[in-house]
Design a protein around this motif. Structure first.
Motif, PDB file in Angstrom:
ATOM      1  N   SER A   1      26.266  25.684   2.835  1.00  0.00           N
ATOM      2  CA  SER A   1      25.774  24.718   3.818  1.00  0.00           C
ATOM      3  C   SER A   1      25.916  25.296   5.223  1.00  0.00           C
ATOM      4  O   SER A   1      26.757  26.167   5.476  1.00  0.00           O
ATOM      5  N   GLU A   2      25.109  24.808   6.135  1.00  0.00           N
ATOM      6  CA  GLU A   2      25.310  25.119   7.553  1.00  0.00           C
ATOM      7  C   GLU A   2      26.651  24.527   7.990  1.00  0.00           C
ATOM      8  O   GLU A   2      27.190  23.627   7.352  1.00  0.00           O
ATOM      9  N   LYS A   3      27.162  25.030   9.098  1.00  0.00           N
ATOM     10  CA  LYS A   3      28.439  24.524   9.621  1.00  0.00           C
ATOM     11  C   LYS A   3      28.305  23.072  10.072  1.00  0.00           C
ATOM     12  O   LYS A   3      27.233  22.637  10.457  1.00  0.00           O
ATOM     13  N   ASN A   4      29.440  22.383  10.068  1.00  0.00           N
ATOM     14  CA  ASN A   4      29.426  20.987  10.502  1.00  0.00           C
ATOM     15  C   ASN A   4      29.822  20.893  11.973  1.00  0.00           C
ATOM     16  O   ASN A   4      30.393  21.834  12.539  1.00  0.00           O
ATOM     17  N   SER A   5      29.558  19.724  12.582  1.00  0.00           N
ATOM     18  CA  SER A   5      29.862  19.584  14.012  1.00  0.00           C
ATOM     19  C   SER A   5      31.243  18.977  14.251  1.00  0.00           C
ATOM     20  O   SER A   5      31.692  18.904  15.380  1.00  0.00           O
ATOM     21  N   VAL A   6      31.889  18.518  13.177  1.00  0.00           N
ATOM     22  CA  VAL A   6      33.268  18.022  13.304  1.00  0.00           C
ATOM     23  C   VAL A   6      34.089  18.581  12.142  1.00  0.00           C
ATOM     24  O   VAL A   6      33.533  19.025  11.129  1.00  0.00           O
ATOM     25  N   ALA A   7      35.421  18.522  12.284  1.00  0.00           N
ATOM     26  CA  ALA A   7      36.307  19.034  11.239  1.00  0.00           C
ATOM     27  C   ALA A   7      36.376  18.033  10.084  1.00  0.00           C
ATOM     28  O   ALA A   7      36.175  16.834  10.287  1.00  0.00           O
ATOM     29  N   PRO A   8      36.679  18.520   8.875  1.00  0.00           N
ATOM     30  CA  PRO A   8      36.848  17.596   7.749  1.00  0.00           C
ATOM     31  C   PRO A   8      38.007  16.640   8.019  1.00  0.00           C
ATOM     32  O   PRO A   8      38.956  16.990   8.721  1.00  0.00           O
ATOM     33  N   GLY A   9      37.911  15.449   7.423  1.00  0.00           N
ATOM     34  CA  GLY A   9      38.973  14.458   7.591  1.00  0.00           C
ATOM     35  C   GLY A   9      38.392  13.120   7.993  1.00  0.00           C
ATOM     36  O   GLY A   9      37.167  12.953   8.057  1.00  0.00           O
ATOM     37  N   PRO A  10      39.264  12.152   8.255  1.00  0.00           N
ATOM     38  CA  PRO A  10      38.788  10.823   8.651  1.00  0.00           C
ATOM     39  C   PRO A  10      38.029  10.895   9.976  1.00  0.00           C
ATOM     40  O   PRO A  10      38.371  11.702  10.843  1.00  0.00           O
ATOM     41  N   LEU A  11      37.009  10.051  10.081  1.00  0.00           N
ATOM     42  CA  LEU A  11      36.170  10.041  11.275  1.00  0.00           C
ATOM     43  C   LEU A  11      36.008   8.594  11.726  1.00  0.00           C
ATOM     44  O   LEU A  11      35.635   7.732  10.928  1.00  0.00           O
ATOM     45  N   ALA A  12      36.320   8.321  12.978  1.00  0.00           N
ATOM     46  CA  ALA A  12      36.094   6.984  13.537  1.00  0.00           C
ATOM     47  C   ALA A  12      35.009   7.102  14.586  1.00  0.00           C
ATOM     48  O   ALA A  12      35.122   7.887  15.531  1.00  0.00           O
ATOM     49  N   LEU A  13      33.950   6.336  14.384  1.00  0.00           N
ATOM     50  CA  LEU A  13      32.823   6.376  15.312  1.00  0.00           C
ATOM     51  C   LEU A  13      32.775   5.052  16.062  1.00  0.00           C
ATOM     52  O   LEU A  13      32.705   3.994  15.431  1.00  0.00           O
ATOM     53  N   ALA A  14      32.808   5.107  17.373  1.00  0.00           N
ATOM     54  CA  ALA A  14      32.603   3.895  18.150  1.00  0.00           C
ATOM     55  C   ALA A  14      31.151   3.889  18.609  1.00  0.00           C
ATOM     56  O   ALA A  14      30.707   4.838  19.261  1.00  0.00           O
ATOM     57  N   VAL A  15      30.385   2.860  18.224  1.00  0.00           N
ATOM     58  CA  VAL A  15      28.963   2.800  18.582  1.00  0.00           C
ATOM     59  C   VAL A  15      28.551   1.370  18.915  1.00  0.00           C
ATOM     60  O   VAL A  15      29.237   0.412  18.563  1.00  0.00           O
ATOM     61  N   LYS A  16      27.413   1.257  19.557  1.00  0.00           N
ATOM     62  CA  LYS A  16      26.892  -0.073  19.903  1.00  0.00           C
ATOM     63  C   LYS A  16      25.849  -0.547  18.899  1.00  0.00           C
ATOM     64  O   LYS A  16      25.742  -1.731  18.613  1.00  0.00           O
ATOM     65  N   LEU A  17      25.079   0.407  18.428  1.00  0.00           N
ATOM     66  CA  LEU A  17      23.977   0.053  17.521  1.00  0.00           C
ATOM     67  C   LEU A  17      24.065   0.924  16.266  1.00  0.00           C
ATOM     68  O   LEU A  17      24.209   2.146  16.365  1.00  0.00           O
ATOM     69  N   VAL A  18      23.996   0.259  15.106  1.00  0.00           N
ATOM     70  CA  VAL A  18      24.011   0.995  13.837  1.00  0.00           C
ATOM     71  C   VAL A  18      22.642   0.855  13.181  1.00  0.00           C
ATOM     72  O   VAL A  18      22.142  -0.261  13.009  1.00  0.00           O
ATOM     73  N   ILE A  19      22.047   1.985  12.831  1.00  0.00           N
ATOM     74  CA  ILE A  19      20.761   1.946  12.124  1.00  0.00           C
ATOM     75  C   ILE A  19      20.968   2.568  10.747  1.00  0.00           C
ATOM     76  O   ILE A  19      21.363   3.734  10.629  1.00  0.00           O
ATOM     77  N   VAL A  20      20.737   1.765   9.725  1.00  0.00           N
ATOM     78  CA  VAL A  20      21.005   2.189   8.354  1.00  0.00           C
ATOM     79  C   VAL A  20      19.725   2.725   7.734  1.00  0.00           C
ATOM     80  O   VAL A  20      18.738   1.999   7.614  1.00  0.00           O
ATOM     81  N   CYS A  21      19.738   3.984   7.363  1.00  0.00           N
ATOM     82  CA  CYS A  21      18.553   4.669   6.816  1.00  0.00           C
ATOM     83  C   CYS A  21      18.949   5.431   5.554  1.00  0.00           C
ATOM     84  O   CYS A  21      18.573   6.585   5.370  1.00  0.00           O
TER      85      CYS A  21
END
Lengths: 215, 525
Positions: free
Chosen positions: B241-261
């Protein structure tokens, strides 16, 4: 993760079968305390059952199929799918291999049937109750087994033609769980065999084209 | 724990998510994160082998209906289904969208080029479609790109007086290797992985793959519920796979709008996991699968149909009357052997002639039945997919089987073969030599796990419409249960979109992307 692990995780066609078997398969609705333990005698024969399935499913009795051997397919299937290391799969193979269990299947098979294969309005096979399905299977077994060597209680000990007929009983069983087991075994064996490069010339498949990948 | 702050999170980088991310990045300056459960595999990784490439599929191809009767395939990688599909492009069917406008009161979605939906200049389906078509080079294959398999389907149909058409495809200079379903090793198929996902990244969208989104998190203020973020886990990057933009492990995302696709299985599953209120039990219900019944023909001479553009010719002659499309189909050896009827030397009589096989399929536009549904199962950590063919749909498939057998025989096949173990009258197995034999298809029962049915076009589990009792989201794709949650993929189609859905999904995503970009204030941005 090693590249090889991808293959071990299962092929597209085989992944669904493997997942079902590993999560119980025929035993998915069984009280596992009542199911045979992995150390009991029938389970030790499970490898023999799979070896016999490989020989019945693939056309080794056709000389053109000599490019691979049953042992190679068994090895590849076990390497790719870890069949020999999974107690749930071993338990499933042992149940399949025991001919005495066919006419009167364990109670959990009926439970699985009720839960997953409910009667449908347009079912044409007569009364769509589980007992009717079980007795349809028992009757088919009686007819087929009349032609087999008497006293044989194990699939692995049957002659090749009878083994194929027994697999056919599962393929066309009135019980959905049995049809699913047959499909799972067929898929695993075919996936193992036909993903081996040696089988490709036999069927006229030239294989991947990557050697002509344009720059 | 990795913390990421953004304005908009898009869950799923397939046909819809990648298009939406690129569109939002084109028309806004918001911080956008695009999340993908699968890996980011590119052309160098695709090795044209069936077994290896299963990791491009959802749950590595193991996803099936609850009885194991029908595989429910979707892409799970950057590009999603577009990475592993046959690049079929059907314009959104205006008759179907008009029907939805009548049945569930859809707003917007004007097909007139001059329309300005929601007061947004130039917002309409026609312009969104035109833009997507240009980006992915939708075109018809040329005569010399039609392989023997597609010629067989065309010839069989012609002999029976059934008109055929040529598909439109999203490719450029296809070399005809035949491995679309294993990922294009030459970047000639214009999946969203090589188009919109890259456009999005060039416009600074942050792509996080190998990302399991566990739930959407909400805050309740009075009667209003709105998302605060997403809880996710990033798995270690698989080799290749190509490299990822964050390290493996838990990820908390703070966002205003969630779009489910995330597609018609994973989208409702995510909302169910997130404990989205669902008083009328509409989330996950009404699953459409477009079941596909494969039919093979055995010919006298070598055709090598595993090469060439797999699907180039089809017939929609029976689409209006029976909901059936006839199309080309060809699969590689392991999948073929797993499906062809029988075992041992009986099956080998067919399999040994693999290079002389042709294949077609009857694809059913199935009815949307609320009993067919997706239920997230916490205990197993997987969705349960309940799907049974209705009596009427079985009837249509019987007709499809019979017609398919007749088409193969009319094309010159010595025998036609159905992928079923069912006993059919006097036939020892499902091999047909005459039109009289073909009539035996009438006896098919389609019991689960006896006949091969495929599916890869799941839809309609988060229906859009203006009736909250029957629909999960409104015409804008906005959830009825929470502010600032939008669903935008094939799950919002109120019924089947009536054809292979990729282009309809991408058009929808382009349209919603442009709308959202012009209505940011609606989402507090």
């Amino acid at each position: 993760m090693d590249r090889r692990d991808f293959v071990l995780a299962g092929s597209l066609a085989a992944a669904a079968s493997l997942r079902w078997l590993r999560q119980g398969g025929l035993f998915a609705f069984a009280d596992i305390a009542q199911a045979p333990e992995p150390s009991s005698a029938p389970l030790q024969e499970a490898n023999g059952v799979f070896a016999a399935i490989v020989r019945a499913v693939l056309p080794f009795d056709d000389a053109r199929f000599a490019a691979i051997t049953p042992i190679q397919v068994e090895t590849r299937a076990n390497e790719s799918f870890s069949l020999d290391k999974d107690p749930s799969i071993q338990r499933n193979l042992a149940l399949f291999g025991d001919l005495t269990q066919f006419a009167t299947p364990p109670a959990w098979v009926s439970q699985a049937e009720l839960a997953l294969y409910p009667a449908e309005d347009d079912e044409r096979s007569g009364p769509s109750l589980v007992p009717a399905r079980e007795s349809a299977d028992a009757k088919a077994f009686q007819t087929a087994s009349a032609r087999w060597p008497s006293g044989t209680t194990s699939f692995a000990a049957l002659p090749l033609a009878a083994q194929r007929a027994y697999l056919g009983l599962w393929a066309r069983s009135a019980l959905g769980t049995r049809r699913r087991f047959y499909q799972a075994m067929k898929t695993l064996v075919m996936s193992a065999a036909y993903s081996m490069d040696q089988t490709w010339p036999v069927i006229g498949y030239d294989g991947p084209l990557l050697h002509v990948r344009p720059s | 724990m990795t913390n990421v702050d953004a304005d908009i999170a898009i869950v799923g980088a397939g046909a819809a998510g990648a298009t939406l991310a690129a569109t939002l990045a084109e028309f806004t300056n918001k911080r956008i994160v695009l999340l993908e459960r699968g890996g980011y595999f590119t052309h160098e990784f695709f090795d044209q082998r069936e077994l290896d490439m299963s990791l491009l599929y959802a749950d590595r191809g193991s996803r099936t209906t609850v009885e194991g009767a029908i595989p429910v395939q979707s892409g799970e990688c950057v590009g999603g289904g577009t990475t592993i599909n046959y690049a079929l492009c059907f314009d959104p069917r205006q008759d179907v969208w008009n029907e939805w406008k009548r049945d569930v009161g859809l707003n917007g979605f004007s097909f007139e080029r001059a329309a300005n939906d929601y007061g947004v200049l130039g917002l309409n389906m026609a312009s969104s479609l035109a833009e997507v078509r240009r980006r992915i080079n939708v075109h018809s294959p040329l005569d010399d790109e039609i392989n023997g398999n597609n010629h067989a389907l065309a010839a069989g149909c012609k002999a029976l007086g059934i008109p055929t058409k040529r598909h439109e495809l999203s490719m450029i200079d296809c070399i005809g290797c035949g491995y679309c379903a294993q990922g294009c090793a030459y970047d000639r198929k214009l999946s969203t992985m090589v188009t919109y996902a890259r456009d999005a990244q060039r416009r600074n969208v942050q792509l996080i793959h190998h990302c399991d989104v566990e739930s959407i998190q909400f805050a309740q203020r009075g009667a209003t519920r709105a998302p605060t973020g997403l809880a996710a886990t990033v798995r270690p990057t698989m080799s290749g796979s190509e490299k990822n933009s964050v390290a493996p492990g838990p990820l908390a995302l703070a966002v205003k709008l969630v779009i489910v696709c995330a597609g018609a299985i994973a989208s409702p599953a995510l909302l169910q996991r997130s404990r989205m209120p669902d008083p009328d039990q509409v989330i996950g219900r009404g699953l459409v699968l477009h079941p596909i019944l494969p039919i093979a023909g055995i010919f006298d001479s070598a055709l090598s149909n595993y090469r060439g553009i797999t699907e180039a010719v089809y017939s929609d002659h029976y689409a209006a009357s029976h909901g059936l499309y006839f199309e080309s189909l060809f699969r590689h050896p392991a999948a073929t052997a797993a499906s062809l009827p029988g075992i041992g030397i009986d099956q080998f009589a067919i399999m040994s002639r693999y290079d002389k096989l042709a294949g077609c399929a009857a694809m059913l536009v199935d009815s949307s039945d609320p009993r067919n549904r997706v239920i997230w199962d916490d205990a197993r950590g997987a969705p349960t997919i309940i799907y049974r063919l209705s009596g009427q749909d079985k009837g249509r498939l019987r007709f499809g089987a019979q017609r398919g057998v007749e088409i193969m025989l009319a094309a010159g096949a010595k025998e036609a073969v159905l992928c079923t173990e069912e006993p059919l009258g006097s036939l020892p197995s499902a091999r047909f030599s005459t039109r009289q034999d073909a009539a035996l298809c009438e006896r098919l029962e389609f019991r689960p796990c006896e006949t091969t049915l495929l599916s890869s076009q799941c839809q309609s589990t988060m229906k859009m419409g203006e009736d909250p009792k029957r629909c999960a989201v409104n015409s804008r794709g906005e959830s009825y249960a929470s502010r600032n949650v939008i669903v935008c993929d094939a799950s919002v189609f109120p019924t089947s979109c009536g054809a292979s859905p990729m282009l309809a999904v991408m058009t929808l995503a382009r349209y919603q992307g442009k709308r959202i970009a012009n209505e940011l204030a609606r989402y507090g941005m």
